[in-house]
Design an enzyme around this catalytic site. Structure first.
Site, PDB file in Angstrom:
ATOM      1  N   HIS A   1       0.792  -1.349   0.072  1.00  0.00           N
ATOM      2  CA  HIS A   1      -0.080   0.063   0.103  1.00  0.00           C
ATOM      3  C   HIS A   1       0.930   1.283  -0.185  1.00  0.00           C
ATOM      4  CE1 HIS A   1      -4.132  -1.525   0.485  1.00  0.00           C
ATOM      5  NE2 HIS A   1      -3.619  -2.259   1.272  1.00  0.00           N
TER       6      HIS A   1
ATOM      7  N   LYS B   1      -9.537  13.124   3.855  1.00  0.00           N
ATOM      8  CA  LYS B   1      -8.469  11.923   4.022  1.00  0.00           C
ATOM      9  C   LYS B   1      -7.545  12.043   5.245  1.00  0.00           C
ATOM     10  CE  LYS B   1      -7.365  13.132   0.060  1.00  0.00           C
ATOM     11  NZ  LYS B   1      -7.525  11.796  -0.576  1.00  0.00           N
ATOM     12  N   ARG B   2      -6.950  10.980   5.357  1.00  0.00           N
ATOM     13  CA  ARG B   2      -5.792  10.872   6.760  1.00  0.00           C
ATOM     14  C   ARG B   2      -4.776  12.150   6.486  1.00  0.00           C
ATOM     15  NH1 ARG B   2      -0.936   8.169   6.809  1.00  0.00           N
ATOM     16  NH2 ARG B   2      -1.508   7.166   4.655  1.00  0.00           N
TER      17      ARG B   2
ATOM     18  N   LYS C   1      -0.276  14.036   1.126  1.00  0.00           N
ATOM     19  CA  LYS C   1      -1.524  14.143   0.789  1.00  0.00           C
ATOM     20  C   LYS C   1      -1.836  15.678   0.468  1.00  0.00           C
ATOM     21  CE  LYS C   1      -3.466   9.896   2.692  1.00  0.00           C
ATOM     22  NZ  LYS C   1      -3.954   9.092   1.692  1.00  0.00           N
TER      23      LYS C   1
ATOM     24  N   THR D   1      -8.937   5.861  -2.286  1.00  0.00           N
ATOM     25  CA  THR D   1     -10.488   5.312  -2.526  1.00  0.00           C
ATOM     26  C   THR D   1     -11.548   6.534  -2.328  1.00  0.00           C
ATOM     27  OG1 THR D   1     -10.577   4.547  -0.331  1.00  0.00           O
ATOM     28  CG2 THR D   1      -9.955   2.916  -2.191  1.00  0.00           C
TER      29      THR D   1
ATOM     30  N   LYS E   1     -15.249   7.156  -4.148  1.00  0.00           N
ATOM     31  CA  LYS E   1     -16.654   7.538  -3.564  1.00  0.00           C
ATOM     32  C   LYS E   1     -17.048   9.104  -3.834  1.00  0.00           C
ATOM     33  CE  LYS E   1     -14.440   5.034   0.423  1.00  0.00           C
ATOM     34  NZ  LYS E   1     -13.496   5.252   1.490  1.00  0.00           N
TER      35      LYS E   1
END
Length: 788
Positions: free
Chosen positions: A331, A519-520, A525, A627, A631
């Protein structure tokens, strides 16, 4: 299945004399859970028995972010309307269950992916079950203080009971560490398939003491010591990802991993022996998928278990079986994130397992020399090197398959991160692009849009065949349908605005663009890049260089790991940006910034349905898949993002013309890094300099902690563990702002923008986790659907 009258009667009985109108939401939830669990028990038992008598797959994961089960279970059982009517008949509302806690047994995408995969396996009638840990507190509950700083408190999600789990005392096993033995007690959670009687199982292990209380010590008035064994045992399953920056923290993390892995393997072996009377055919009947490196300790542990006297296999026999059973999902593309354990720690805690690891290392060395691999390459690939056990190396060497989770991610693994391994074992590598379950992420969270799709298709079979949505693409040219879609999107935005007003005490304009990044919280990110872009827009609106800007609400949702200081600083900075724009009457009607608190699955369900724009802005080459992007796409958000992870495949499916892509690509960055100088950009670009200087010029206040200054120097001068601007924020900033402005301008033509959103919905079929799991089943696990 139950009708309204049966459900009403059963709920009344399950309340045990409490009037429904007097019952708390938690009591109503417990009663409803009891009724539904009784109704599914027969099918669940049949499914479990069938799994144990056929070739099956087991999904090992440290995280299963299942969220709130009640509404999803009612949905897939087609009991949602029945339950609503039954509750109304009892004088209460099913909406009362909105107060029920999420099962926060995961941190982010890794755990939510595992939950989606089990959902798809159940729906596809596949013999797939999950194994993990039943954390008492799971991920923390997040709130923000008056300065916008993240604070954490325990998330006691089970304090009112757990309506959707069954304790299986008869399957408890012992787990032995050096100097400590604990009981692993399983709790089974049904994973209910959609449009089928098939039900899979998520088995979560809870750590308990062998002896709960030492009466002799208590009698000696040594009160704390009398309960010490209970405390030490329960610590293992108390919290998800305890801080591990000390030796004790690392020891607890390794204990957690070994605890659930050995408990799960003991359980599997016991059930296999009961079904077949032998373990000789174990590899023919079992596949185990390792979700990232956390469960890789399973590899030497299964060898150890097979070599126990009661099983009687030699190392060579056991290792031969194990090499056929395990499969590994990677991952991360960042080498520093690949898990490694100090050899002394492993030997100290698990001496017998460490001895097996050394034997596996010897087998590796022999095989490499037999294959004629160069000594220098062998040294890079060793499982044990530099005093550390490299878990990813062990997983690739022993596992029958290694897969990435998006096309670009898998290629990066082959080309760089696992390049040496791909050179030796190219046949083991596969790609399995991640997916999401459309049951939760469309049917449940967006019933209004779901109803429109079902009406246009003439059935709701898209719930199990998401690719059917492609047949609706032509409705983008149907003005009446687009107007209905626009109204549905507005309804979801109104609902979210009302929820935020209640939960956060913040009022937002539901007619503004909803630009969402959820998101985290991690540097790669690039939530900080998003904050910088908002400041860039802010200053542009102030000085008049930006005109005709459609009002936009920028929504963030994220949790930072408790020990991740820089991530916490970014959260505080975003709150400072929010204060700045809210307090400025020249801009506050154009820009609003909101960082929602305690972001979780239930909050995500509301956010994805309301989003206009999906922020997917990781540095190219860093996000394995994502992901959240799927969504948001499925609910009609356009992607504003980089060529990274699954963004690339989203654009391939829905068209780049229907999304907003920016930034340097992976192959471009390889050249850029050779000469990249963030200070040069900072010095030469006045607008970028103005934005970045808000970290130190007093525009934004870090309360004297120095955290913003640390961010500033990390961007311009680097840190001991990273080069300057390691994630290319300043390099991508202007391209990002330009894409943001293009998106903003496009939204001004609401009908044209709705068409773009609609095209994304209709081309989301590839991103169903049903497709992903069908591929795993056929190409990796070699399992077939079962018939009950």
């Amino acid at each position: 299945m139950l009708n309204q009258e049966q459900m009403q009667s059963s709920i009344t009985q399950a309340l045990h004399g409490i009037s429904p109108k007097e019952a708390t939401p938690q009591q109503l939830h417990q009663a409803l859970g009891e009724v539904v669990m009784a109704a599914i028990s027969e099918n669940w038992a049949k499914s479990t028995q069938t799994h144990e008598q056929t070739r099956r797959a087991c999904y090992f994961s440290m995280e299963f972010l299942v969220g709130r089960a009640v509404y999803n279970n009612l949905l897939v059982l087609e009991l949602l309307d029945t339950a609503k009517a039954a509750f109304e008949g009892l004088g209460v509302s099913l909406e009362a269950l909105e107060d029920i806690e999420d099962a926060a047994l995961g941190n982010g995408g890794l755990g939510r992916l595992a939950a989606c995969f089990l959902d798809s396996g159940a729906t596809l009638n596949l013999p797939l079950d999950g194994y993990g840990i039943r954390y008492k507190y799971g991920l923390f509950r997040q709130y923000f203080d008056e300065n916008g700083c993240q604070k954490e408190v325990p998330d006691d999600w089970m304090r009112y009971g757990d309506a959707w789990s069954v304790r299986r005392e008869e399957d408890a096993v012992l787990v032995q560490f050096k100097g400590q033995t604990v009981r692993a007690v399983p709790y089974d959670m049904p994973i209910i398939g959609c449009k089928t009687n098939h039900i899979s199982t998520l088995r979560l292990w809870q750590s308990e003491p062998v002896q709960t209380f030492d009466f002799d010590l208590f009698n000696q008035q040594k009160y704390l010591e009398a309960a010490a064994e209970t405390v030490y045992a329960e610590d293992i399953s108390r919290v998800l990802y305890p801080n591990d920056d000390t030796w004790a923290g690392k020891q607890l993390r390794l204990k957690q991993q070994y605890f659930f892995c050995t408990a799960s393997l003991q359980d599997i072996l016991k059930k296999h022996k009961a079904a077949y009377g032998t373990l000789d055919n174990l590899a023919e009947k079992l596949a185990i998928q390792l979700n990232d490196t956390h469960p890789v300790i399973s590899i030497p542990e299964l060898v150890r278990l097979l070599m126990l006297p009661e099983n009687g296999y030699t190392f060579e026999q056991a290792f031969g079986m194990v090499k056929q059973i395990f499969h590994y999902t990677n991952h991360t593309v960042m080498p520093e994130a690949l898990e490694k354990w100090d050899c002394h720690l492993v030997e100290e805690l698990l001496p017998e397992v460490y001895a097996i690891i050394l034997r596996i290392e010897e087998a590796f060395m022999t095989e490499m020399y037999q294959k004629g691999v160069e000594k220098e390459q062998i040294c890079r690939m060793q499982l044990v090197q530099g005093g550390m056990v490299h878990m990813a190396h062990m997983a690739v060497f022993v596992g029958a398959h290694t897969n990435g989770v998006a096309a670009i991610h898998t290629e990066i693994l082959k080309d760089s991160v696992l390049k040496d391994w791909y050179a030796v074992y190219p046949e083991r590598f596969q790609n399995k692009t991640n997916g999401i379950t459309q049951r939760r992420w469309l049917a449940l969270c967006n019933p209004e849009l779901s109803a429109l799709l079902t009406e246009l298709l003439g059935s709701d079979d898209w719930k199990i065949h998401l690719d059917q949505l492609s047949a609706l693409d032509h409705y983008a040219e149907d003005t009446a349908v687009m107007e209905r879609f626009i109204q549905i999107k507005q309804t979801k935005k109104d609902q979210l605005a009302a929820y935020i007003a209640r939960k956060e005490g913040i009022s937002i304009d539901s007619h503004s663009i909803f630009d969402i990044q959820i998101k985290r919280l991690h540097e790669y990110k690039r939530q900080l890049l998003n904050a910088f872009s908002i400041l860039y827009l802010y200053f542009g609106l102030k000085d008049g260089s930006i005109q005709a800007f459609t009002p936009t609400t920028f929504l963030f949702g994220a949790k930072a790991a408790p020990g991740y200081r820089r991530a916490k600083a970014i959260i505080r900075f975003i709150h400072e940006v929010a204060k700045l724009v809210t307090a400025d009457p020249e801009v506050s009607d154009k820009i609003r910034v909101v960082f929602v608190s305690n972001y979780n699955v239930s909050y995500a369900e509301k956010l994805v349905a309301a989003a206009d724009v999906s922020e997917q802005i990781s540095t190219a080459g860093t996000e394995a898949s994502g992901t959240g992007n799927m969504k948001l796409m499925l609910n009609g958000a356009v992607t504003l993002g980089t060529y990274d992870g699954a963004n690339i495949e989203i654009v391939e499916e829905a068209g780049e013309e229907n999304n907003f892509i920016f930034g340097a690509k992976v192959e471009e960055l390889e050249q850029i890094w050779q000469t990249y100088d963030s200070r040069k950009i900072f010095a030469e670009n006045e607008k970028i300099r103005r934005v970045v200087e808000t970290l130190i010029d007093g525009t934004c206040d870090d309360g004297g902690t120095g955290d913003f200054r640390e961010l500033y120097y990390a961007l311009l001068d680097g840190a001991s563990w990273h080069a300057p601007d390691h994630y290319y924020l300043l390099g991508d900033l202007e391209s990002y702002v330009e894409a943001k402005l293009r998106c903003n301008t496009a939204y001004a033509d609401r009908m044209a923008f709705a068409k773009m959103q609609w095209h994304n919905i209709c081309h989301a079929g590839k991103f169903s986790s049903d497709r992903t799991i069908a591929d795993y089943a056929e190409q990796i696990w070699n399992i077939d659907p079962v018939c009950l």
